[in-house]
Design an enzyme around this catalytic site. Structure first.
Site, mmCIF file in Angstrom:
data_model
loop_
_atom_site.group_PDB
_atom_site.id
_atom_site.type_symbol
_atom_site.label_atom_id
_atom_site.label_comp_id
_atom_site.label_asym_id
_atom_site.label_seq_id
_atom_site.Cartn_x
_atom_site.Cartn_y
_atom_site.Cartn_z
ATOM 1 N N GLN A 147 35.988 34.950 50.140
ATOM 2 C CA GLN A 147 35.231 35.856 49.281
ATOM 3 C C GLN A 147 36.108 36.728 48.390
ATOM 4 O OE1 GLN A 147 32.355 38.019 51.627
ATOM 5 N NE2 GLN A 147 31.568 36.153 52.571
ATOM 6 N N CYS A 148 37.239 36.215 48.006
ATOM 7 C CA CYS A 148 38.190 36.933 47.158
ATOM 8 C C CYS A 148 37.999 36.482 45.713
ATOM 9 C CB CYS A 148 39.612 36.616 47.629
ATOM 10 S SG CYS A 148 40.947 37.328 46.656
ATOM 11 N N GLY A 149 38.321 37.343 44.776
ATOM 12 C CA GLY A 149 38.259 36.971 43.375
ATOM 13 C C GLY A 149 39.204 35.834 43.023
#
Length: 177
Positions: free
Chosen positions: A53-55
């Site tokens: 869920q990281c950019g």
């Protein structure tokens, strides 16, 4: 190639400060069986901490897949991905959710159990990596998708930060084929 899923162990009899290669470390597979990292002997490898869920997730997973598809068979590249939830809780899933996520991304490289990469509970392998190649801001991992290149002898030879896209690793990798 098939997706290999491994579970790591936080316990290790290896002194990370005295170790000289990744081959001295053991992790546990999904069935709890010990797997020595010497299975990667003779291969250039990338060890990376990942998060779902990281950019940076989409670009990194896409490009890690591309590197593996391009060099896995032709050059023997191996990628060892370690999910980690230490950075803004960006890998919150349990083991089954992580497996489903990586399958959804068509990951064919090796994925290990979620671990800590910093702090007292950091996996011994990651303590070793940070000890051998300190970062520009110290001997800690600063974010998801920090990358270590391991040469064919199991020695960490390059450390690249999260903002370095995996495809930008090609000139570094080429030095070690």
């Amino acid at each position: 190639m098939s997706l290999f899923i491994f579970r790591s162990t936080k316990e290790s009899s290896v002194d990370y400060e005295k170790a000289s290669t990744i081959y001295e470390f053991t992790v546990k597979d999904i069935n709890g069986r010990n797997v020595k990292l010497d299975r990667y002997k003779g291969h250039v490898a990338i060890i990376v901490n990942v998060a779902s869920q990281c950019g940076l997730t989409d670009t990194n997973y896409k490009q890690l897949n591309e590197l593996y598809e391009k060099y896995g068979d032709t050059k023997g590249l191996r990628i060892l991905a370690f999910p980690c939830n230490q950075f803004n809780g960006q890998e919150p899933g349990d083991f089954k959710e992580i497996i489903n996520f990586t399958r959804g991304k068509n990951v064919k490289f090796d994925v290990f159990e979620k671990i800590d990469v910093n702090g007292a509970n950091a996996h011994p392998l990651w303590k070793f990596l940070k000890h051998k190649l300190t970062g520009t801001m110290g001997d800690f991992i600063k974010w998801n998708f920090s990358k270590f290149i391991i040469d064919k002898k199991g020695v960490p030879v390059e450390r690249l930060g999260p903002n370095v896209d995996p495809l930008d690793l090609e000139p570094y990798l080429a030095k070690y084929w």
